[in-house]
Motif scaffolding. Structure first.
Motif, PDB file in Angstrom:
ATOM      1  N   PRO A  47      21.760  24.264 -35.180  1.00 13.12           N
ATOM      2  CA  PRO A  47      22.596  25.086 -36.079  1.00 13.12           C
ATOM      3  C   PRO A  47      24.061  25.131 -35.681  1.00 13.12           C
ATOM      4  CG  PRO A  47      21.249  26.479 -34.651  1.00 13.12           C
ATOM      5  CD  PRO A  47      20.774  25.077 -34.442  1.00 13.12           C
ATOM      6  N   THR A  48      24.372  24.806 -34.428  1.00 10.53           N
ATOM      7  CA  THR A  48      25.754  24.908 -33.964  1.00 10.53           C
ATOM      8  C   THR A  48      26.649  23.848 -34.576  1.00 10.53           C
ATOM      9  OG1 THR A  48      25.005  25.843 -31.874  1.00 10.53           O
ATOM     10  CG2 THR A  48      27.226  24.948 -31.916  1.00 10.53           C
ATOM     11  N   ALA A  49      26.157  22.642 -34.782  1.00  5.34           N
ATOM     12  CA  ALA A  49      26.990  21.546 -35.290  1.00  5.34           C
ATOM     13  C   ALA A  49      26.602  21.179 -36.716  1.00  5.34           C
ATOM     14  CB  ALA A  49      26.879  20.335 -34.367  1.00  5.34           C
ATOM     15  N   VAL A  50      25.503  20.420 -36.871  1.00  3.82           N
ATOM     16  CA  VAL A  50      25.081  20.000 -38.209  1.00  3.82           C
ATOM     17  C   VAL A  50      24.780  21.211 -39.085  1.00  3.82           C
ATOM     18  CG1 VAL A  50      23.337  18.738 -39.517  1.00  3.82           C
ATOM     19  CG2 VAL A  50      24.191  17.810 -37.349  1.00  3.82           C
ATOM     20  N   GLY A  51      24.118  22.211 -38.513  1.00  5.40           N
ATOM     21  CA  GLY A  51      23.802  23.412 -39.282  1.00  5.40           C
ATOM     22  C   GLY A  51      25.028  24.162 -39.743  1.00  5.40           C
ATOM     23  N   PRO A  55      25.148  23.712 -43.880  1.00  3.03           N
ATOM     24  CA  PRO A  55      24.057  24.691 -43.739  1.00  3.03           C
ATOM     25  C   PRO A  55      22.940  24.515 -44.760  1.00  3.03           C
ATOM     26  CG  PRO A  55      26.066  25.719 -44.593  1.00  3.03           C
ATOM     27  CD  PRO A  55      26.445  24.347 -44.158  1.00  3.03           C
ATOM     28  N   ASP A  56      23.290  24.177 -46.017  1.00  2.00           N
ATOM     29  CA  ASP A  56      22.248  24.042 -47.040  1.00  2.00           C
ATOM     30  C   ASP A  56      21.335  22.847 -46.743  1.00  2.00           C
ATOM     31  OD1 ASP A  56      23.271  26.217 -48.348  1.00  2.00           O
ATOM     32  OD2 ASP A  56      24.504  25.033 -49.722  1.00  2.00           O
ATOM     33  N   GLY A  57      21.943  21.715 -46.385  1.00  2.00           N
ATOM     34  CA  GLY A  57      21.144  20.537 -46.067  1.00  2.00           C
ATOM     35  C   GLY A  57      20.298  20.739 -44.824  1.00  2.00           C
ATOM     36  N   HIS A  58      20.873  21.380 -43.816  1.00  2.00           N
ATOM     37  CA  HIS A  58      20.130  21.639 -42.577  1.00  2.00           C
ATOM     38  C   HIS A  58      18.943  22.548 -42.845  1.00  2.00           C
ATOM     39  CE1 HIS A  58      19.347  23.237 -38.510  1.00  2.00           C
ATOM     40  NE2 HIS A  58      19.845  22.091 -38.092  1.00  2.00           N
ATOM     41  N   ALA A  59      19.165  23.595 -43.627  1.00  2.00           N
ATOM     42  CA  ALA A  59      18.067  24.520 -43.929  1.00  2.00           C
ATOM     43  C   ALA A  59      16.990  23.861 -44.783  1.00  2.00           C
ATOM     44  CB  ALA A  59      18.623  25.751 -44.650  1.00  2.00           C
ATOM     45  N   ALA A  60      17.384  22.916 -45.654  1.00  2.00           N
ATOM     46  CA  ALA A  60      16.406  22.253 -46.515  1.00  2.00           C
ATOM     47  C   ALA A  60      15.482  21.343 -45.720  1.00  2.00           C
ATOM     48  CB  ALA A  60      17.134  21.442 -47.593  1.00  2.00           C
ATOM     49  N   VAL A  61      16.010  20.702 -44.661  1.00  2.00           N
ATOM     50  CA  VAL A  61      15.199  19.780 -43.849  1.00  2.00           C
ATOM     51  C   VAL A  61      14.479  20.521 -42.732  1.00  2.00           C
ATOM     52  CG1 VAL A  61      15.259  17.779 -42.320  1.00  2.00           C
ATOM     53  CG2 VAL A  61      16.661  17.810 -44.389  1.00  2.00           C
ATOM     54  N   PHE A  62      15.228  21.327 -41.982  1.00  2.00           N
ATOM     55  CA  PHE A  62      14.660  21.975 -40.806  1.00  2.00           C
ATOM     56  C   PHE A  62      14.125  23.362 -41.165  1.00  2.00           C
ATOM     57  CE2 PHE A  62      17.531  18.800 -39.066  1.00  2.00           C
ATOM     58  CZ  PHE A  62      16.737  18.218 -38.084  1.00  2.00           C
ATOM     59  N   THR A  63      13.047  23.359 -41.920  1.00  2.00           N
ATOM     60  CA  THR A  63      12.353  24.605 -42.245  1.00  2.00           C
ATOM     61  C   THR A  63      11.581  25.090 -41.022  1.00  2.00           C
ATOM     62  OG1 THR A  63      10.386  23.427 -43.001  1.00  2.00           O
ATOM     63  CG2 THR A  63      12.119  23.840 -44.636  1.00  2.00           C
TER      64      THR A  63
END
Length: 432
Positions: A47-51, A55-63
């Motif tokens: 979550p610190t970098a890519v997230g 944020p939307d893409g990170h949350a969609a993949v890393f559930t």
């Protein structure tokens, strides 16, 4: 098109593997050990970098379901990696071997442990978990700063061509003995706070596991290897049998109150050394472990970290700098003192101090155990993870500087020259 958990998990694995190896290659071009980039890549995927950037893409993949699956695969990768390190460790004893290593281990372990414990007393509750007894936290912080990353050290030695040198093998063996003592200390701390099921009785199955491995498992492995011709095609049962034994040993280690990595390393150590084709056999496990499974472990750490808690307040930043200074200074001072008391030249002592200062994967594992059992809080976890990254990142440039200043260019003196009680043999052939 269905975007279910399985699809998310596969996409997450592809992103993690690509990120780890791209950053590893980039940092290798900058003359850093590749493993530093792989660890950094795992942290960046969190979550610190890519997230933070997407944020939307990170949350969609890393559930949450995907993160749990990544964490389980990460533990599998750690088990295989530590097993390979134990299976490929070679040590030949000579006169004075134990005396030399006793001084090195004492200096490299006890001095950082003592200063880390003092730091734990001084920091109070800033890094400690909620409700944890102060003695347990103090001992844990001392132990965490005394760690040397045996797996990462093995990879760095290979990357810098030091795995067959006297100082390289001496550092690897010292790290193995020191980390064995550190893991035993961690088991005692967990037993003391009731985390190792059954309290102090958790030590009994731990000792029993070691006895069974030496007295029963090792002879069985030798018989199995000979019957299978070392895995050269006479039977397809060798690899499945070894994998099953490894998983059971790691599980028993976990159930006994130790970390699963302890059982995996011990299982690797009891692999027969004097049989042909062992190297080819372990090589069949190495590629997938290094390319896929280990980056997943780094990513599982990164997915649980959040740097804003650290860098959002000046006092936390100063605390982090203090912990880094104590970690580096105590490791150099203790290792160099032990080496010089053992009769090694000052320069060799400094090389050993540089190698022993690498904390890497082992520090990440210890930090994870501490967070899991409430010995440290989120800030303490973040600090220890960054200490592992900083100290490991310093190892490569310092080795390059020392090699450039060495007339022989070997960091190890003329070929064949060895100190009294030197250890010879091959190091862990990992991370090529």
């Amino acid at each position: 098109m269905s975007f279910d958990t399985a699809a998310r998990f596969l996409i997450a694995v592809s992103l993690i593997v690509l990120c780890a190896h791209v950053t590893g290659s980039v940092l290798r071009l900058l003359r850093q050990p590749r493993v530093v980039g792989e660890i950094a890549g795992g942290l960046l995927i969190g979550p610190t970098a890519v997230g933070a950037l997407w944020p939307d893409g990170h949350a969609a993949v890393f559930t949450p379901d995907v993160i749990r699956a990544v964490d389980l695969m990460a533990q599998l990768g750690l088990v295989f990696f530590v097993f390979l390190l134990g299976a490929e460790l070679r040590v030949d004893r000579r006169d004075g071997w134990w005396g030399l290593l006793a001084r090195l281990v004492a200096g490299a372990l006890l001095v950082p442990f003592a200063l880390g414990a003092v730091l734990g007393i001084a920091t109070g509750e800033r890094l400690a978990g909620a409700g944890v007894p102060q003695p347990a936290f103090v001992l844990f912080l001392g132990l965490a700063l005394s760690i040397t990353a045996l797996p990462v050290l093995g990879r760095i030695l290979v990357e810098y061509g030091l795995q067959h040198t006297r100082l390289g093998v001496l550092a690897l063996t010292t790290a193995a003995l020191g980390d064995g003592a550190a893991w035993a200390g961690l088991l005692l701390i967990l037993a003391g706070v009731g985390a190792a099921g059954g309290g102090w009785l958790g030590l009994v199955p731990a000792a029993a596991l070691g006895v069974v491995l030496v007295a029963v498992v090792r002879p069985l492995l030798r018989t199995l290897f000979r019957a299978s011709g070392g895995g050269t095609g006479r039977t397809h049962l060798l690899a499945p049998a070894v994998i099953a034994g490894l998983m059971i040993c790691a599980a028993l280690s976990q159930m006994a109150g130790m970390h699963m990595a302890i059982g995996a390393f011990l299982f690797g150590l009891v692999m027969p050394r004097d049989l042909p084709h062992l190297e080819q056999f372990t090589a069949s496990f190495r590629g997938f472990t290094m390319v896929v499974l280990l980056p997943l472990f780094f990513a599982s750490i990164g997915l649980r970290m959040s740097l804003p808690e650290l860098f959002g307040q000046a006092s936390a930043v100063w605390l982090f700098c203090l912990v880094v200074a104590v970690a580096i200074g105590s490791k150099y001072g203790g290792t160099m003192a032990g080496a010089m008391l053992a009769g090694l030249p000052r320069r060799d002592a400094f090389v050993l101090g540089t190698l022993m200062n690498c904390r890497g994967v082992t520090e990440l594992v210890v930090a994870s155990v501490g967070l899991q059992h409430g010995l440290i809080n989120e800030l303490g976890f973040t600090v220890l993870v960054l200490v592992a990254l900083v100290t490991t990142a310093l190892t490569g440039p310092t080795l390059i500087m020392l090699r450039n200043s060495d007339e022989s260019g070997t960091l190890d003196g003329p070929a064949g020259e060895a100190p009294r009680g030197a250890v010879t043999g091959a190091g862990a052939e990992l991370g090529r």
